[in-house]
Design a protein around this motif. Structure first.
Motif, PDB file in Angstrom:
ATOM      1  N   UNK A 314       0.835  -1.189   0.000  1.00 41.57           N
ATOM      2  CA  UNK A 314       0.000   0.000   0.000  1.00 41.57           C
ATOM      3  C   UNK A 314       0.879   1.251   0.000  1.00 41.57           C
ATOM      4  N   UNK A 315       0.782   2.091  -1.033  1.00 39.59           N
ATOM      5  CA  UNK A 315       1.655   3.269  -1.100  1.00 39.59           C
ATOM      6  C   UNK A 315       1.388   4.292   0.002  1.00 39.59           C
ATOM      7  N   UNK A 316       0.230   4.224   0.639  1.00 37.74           N
ATOM      8  CA  UNK A 316      -0.059   5.166   1.720  1.00 37.74           C
ATOM      9  C   UNK A 316       0.611   4.759   3.032  1.00 37.74           C
ATOM     10  N   UNK A 317       1.149   3.544   3.097  1.00 35.62           N
ATOM     11  CA  UNK A 317       1.874   3.071   4.278  1.00 35.62           C
ATOM     12  C   UNK A 317       3.264   3.703   4.285  1.00 35.62           C
ATOM     13  N   UNK A 318       3.631   4.300   5.410  1.00 34.67           N
ATOM     14  CA  UNK A 318       4.918   4.991   5.516  1.00 34.67           C
ATOM     15  C   UNK A 318       6.106   4.059   5.287  1.00 34.67           C
ATOM     16  N   UNK A 319       5.922   2.754   5.475  1.00 28.27           N
ATOM     17  CA  UNK A 319       7.020   1.799   5.328  1.00 28.27           C
ATOM     18  C   UNK A 319       7.162   1.257   3.910  1.00 28.27           C
ATOM     19  N   UNK A 320       6.204   1.544   3.052  1.00 28.68           N
ATOM     20  CA  UNK A 320       6.230   0.994   1.698  1.00 28.68           C
ATOM     21  C   UNK A 320       7.282   1.695   0.847  1.00 28.68           C
ATOM     22  N   UNK A 321       8.099   0.899   0.170  1.00 30.25           N
ATOM     23  CA  UNK A 321       9.086   1.440  -0.754  1.00 30.25           C
ATOM     24  C   UNK A 321       8.683   1.175  -2.204  1.00 30.25           C
ATOM     25  N   UNK A 322       8.072   0.027  -2.460  1.00 31.30           N
ATOM     26  CA  UNK A 322       7.632  -0.330  -3.811  1.00 31.30           C
ATOM     27  C   UNK A 322       6.116  -0.438  -3.824  1.00 31.30           C
ATOM     28  N   UNK A 323       5.474   0.484  -4.523  1.00 33.72           N
ATOM     29  CA  UNK A 323       4.023   0.451  -4.663  1.00 33.72           C
ATOM     30  C   UNK A 323       3.622  -0.145  -5.999  1.00 33.72           C
ATOM     31  N   UNK A 324       2.380   0.066  -6.407  1.00 32.86           N
ATOM     32  CA  UNK A 324       1.914  -0.489  -7.674  1.00 32.86           C
ATOM     33  C   UNK A 324       2.516   0.245  -8.866  1.00 32.86           C
ATOM     34  N   UNK A 325       2.642  -0.454  -9.977  1.00 33.11           N
ATOM     35  CA  UNK A 325       2.918   0.222 -11.237  1.00 33.11           C
ATOM     36  C   UNK A 325       1.651   0.958 -11.677  1.00 33.11           C
ATOM     37  N   UNK A 326       1.770   1.752 -12.694  1.00 33.04           N
ATOM     38  CA  UNK A 326       0.658   2.608 -13.086  1.00 33.04           C
ATOM     39  C   UNK A 326      -0.564   1.799 -13.508  1.00 33.04           C
ATOM     40  N   UNK A 327      -0.344   0.552 -13.941  1.00 34.97           N
ATOM     41  CA  UNK A 327      -1.462  -0.323 -14.294  1.00 34.97           C
ATOM     42  C   UNK A 327      -1.019  -1.771 -14.160  1.00 34.97           C
ATOM     43  N   UNK A 328      -1.998  -2.659 -14.038  1.00 36.08           N
ATOM     44  CA  UNK A 328      -1.686  -4.086 -13.961  1.00 36.08           C
ATOM     45  C   UNK A 328      -1.068  -4.577 -15.269  1.00 36.08           C
ATOM     46  N   UNK A 329      -1.486  -4.009 -16.384  1.00 31.22           N
ATOM     47  CA  UNK A 329      -0.907  -4.419 -17.664  1.00 31.22           C
ATOM     48  C   UNK A 329       0.590  -4.147 -17.716  1.00 31.22           C
ATOM     49  N   UNK A 330       1.021  -3.022 -17.138  1.00 29.81           N
ATOM     50  CA  UNK A 330       2.453  -2.722 -17.106  1.00 29.81           C
ATOM     51  C   UNK A 330       3.192  -3.733 -16.232  1.00 29.81           C
ATOM     52  N   UNK A 331       2.592  -4.117 -15.126  1.00 27.73           N
ATOM     53  CA  UNK A 331       3.219  -5.122 -14.265  1.00 27.73           C
ATOM     54  C   UNK A 331       3.300  -6.472 -14.982  1.00 27.73           C
ATOM     55  N   UNK A 332       2.263  -6.822 -15.721  1.00 31.82           N
ATOM     56  CA  UNK A 332       2.276  -8.075 -16.484  1.00 31.82           C
ATOM     57  C   UNK A 332       3.345  -8.036 -17.575  1.00 31.82           C
TER      58      UNK A 332
END
Length: 475
Positions: A314-332
């Protein structure tokens, strides 16, 4: 946190003809808000308003332009957390990175405010021969006129700022198309600009569909096009831009060299940041890591250990360093590139797993240079390691790319530093750090397929102005 809907800005004023553009929370996948979408008629009106405002913008005194920019600095500072939270939602950017981008937004406008009163000319000595005796000259810089800006999704605030703030400092009206995936930051900039005393028509900020943005490129009333985005799109826009000046900030597959005299722990810490900050979605993110054979195993093991500690989620978590890519298609897409690299003989050292739009921070080694993970722009949390024996060989391998944005070199050898600066075919060489580092006042841009021209506040102002010469003859 976000408003239910947002207007676009046409000739300085908010308009809400519709709420047709859905903006999604990139982590949750839900609709976060809706935005007014501009049609061709609205874009036509905006360009006409910018053309009509050109004389009034040019006539603004430098201190008046500075006042506008300083107002923005004050209001961005007051609304910093709101801007960061909006960015975290619309881009999926980890909140610490989001706050960092807001800081850079403020810095960029502050630098532009300083430059607004420094747009000075030059006295020329024309008496260089007998024929020019009695002549003297001087020149000044004048605004180029209405400008067209197209900004990307990965830095919705700061990369828009690098176009908008210099334009105001230079005295150029503009139309801005923010990325449809992340328009909120640019619209908040518009909301604050609307509080100022800019001439009517000085700015328009218009989210629109790609097929509706043709006028941003082709309209002859626009005197400059500044585009940040993918190489294929950028070069196509240039080909269709007509007579206007074009500035392109495009992609890259940035490399970093770790020499055998480097401070390994320092290099590891900086490369982890350079490869994976804001989930690797940076055109100067570290993608290719070349390490001297003498220190390769030690460096690799420490880098893998450090990468494995990065928190995804979760990008709103202060401990998160890697959040989601802009879309699932980009991650795929990137997951597929990793699988293809492994099938071609590469070794996955860590990461490689995907959950929705989130891809773990991933490192590979022994990937053939022809693989997309090496040859193309990954634009995600993936980097590839390889070893070298000779420094000149490493420089050759950095240059073996169609891109040339920035490169990093960890070395303590002065002569190798200078050799890298001389030989690397890139727009910038960063010594003792990653290519991902940028100060907002430095000349920034690339060569080859990485772009054309330079940004950085003062350098953008130069592109947005033209030299007007004056010659005086004394009879």
């Amino acid at each position: 946190m976000l408003a239910e809907k947002y207007p676009y800005y046409l000739a300085n004023r908010p308009e809400q003809p519709n709420a047709d553009l859905e903006v999604r929370d990139k982590y949750r996948g839900t609709v976060a808000t809706r935005v007014a979408l501009a049609d061709t008629a609205a874009i036509e009106r905006a360009i006409g308003a910018a053309e009509a405002a050109a004389d009034d913008m040019a006539a603004m005194a430098p201190f008046e332009r500075q006042k506008v920019l300083n107002h923005c600095v004050t209001r961005f500072t007051e609304r910093a957390e709101e801007l960061a939270q909006a960015l975290c939602v619309e881009a999926g950017k980890p909140i610490k990175d989001s706050r960092g981008e807001v800081t850079r937004l403020i810095d960029t406008f502050r630098m532009a405010a300083e430059e607004a009163v420094r747009n000075e000319g030059h006295i020329q000595n024309l008496e260089t021969g007998a024929r020019s005796k009695g002549y003297r000259g001087m020149y000044k810089r004048v605004p180029i006129g209405p400008c067209s800006f197209i900004s990307p999704f990965n830095f919705p605030l700061n990369l828009a700022a690098h176009k908008v703030a210099p334009a105001i400092a230079a005295g150029c009206p503009f139309v801005l198309k923010p990325a449809s995936l992340t328009p909120i930051g640019a619209l908040l900039i518009g909301e604050i600009l609307a509080e100022t005393e800019l001439p009517a028509g000085a700015f328009s900020i218009l989210p629109c569909r790609r097929d509706g943005a043709e006028l941003f490129t082709t309209d002859a009333r626009l005197k400059l096009l500044s585009f940040t985005g993918s190489p294929d799109v950028g070069w196509d826009l240039k080909a269709r831009a007509g007579k206007k000046k074009v500035v392109l900030e495009l992609g890259g597959n940035a490399a970093v060299i770790v020499d055998n005299d480097a401070d390994i722990d320092d290099a590891v810490a900086r490369i982890v940041f350079g490869a994976f900050y804001q989930s690797g979605q940076s055109c100067i993110g570290v993608q290719r890591i070349l390490v001297h054979a003498d220190v390769y195993e030690t460096f690799r093991d420490k880098l893998v250990a450090a990468t494995g500690k990065l928190v995804s989620g979760d990008p709103s978590d202060e401990n998160t360093f890697v959040g989601p890519l802009i879309s699932e298609n980009e991650a795929k897409r990137l997951e597929g590139w990793i699988d293809k690299a492994v099938d071609a003989g590469g070794k996955l050292l860590c990461g490689g797993k995907r959950e929705g739009a989130i891809l773990q921070a991933s490192l590979l080694e022994d990937v053939p240079a022809s693989q997309p993970l090496c040859a193309e722009e990954a634009f995600g949390p993936v980097a590839v390691l390889s070893r070298f024996d000779d420094f000149e060989q490493a420089l050759d391998r950095v240059n073996d790319s169609r891109y040339g944005l920035q490169a990093g070199v960890f070395t303590r050898d002065l002569y190798r530093m200078l050799r890298a600066w001389d030989r690397l075919e890139v727009g910038g060489v960063v010594i003792g750090d990653v290519p991902s580092w940028r100060a907002d006042n430095m000349p920034y841009g690339g060569v080859k397929d990485s772009g054309l021209g330079r940004e950085g506040v003062r350098f953008a102002i130069e592109d947005m102005t033209e030299i007007r010469n004056l010659v005086i003859r004394t009879p």
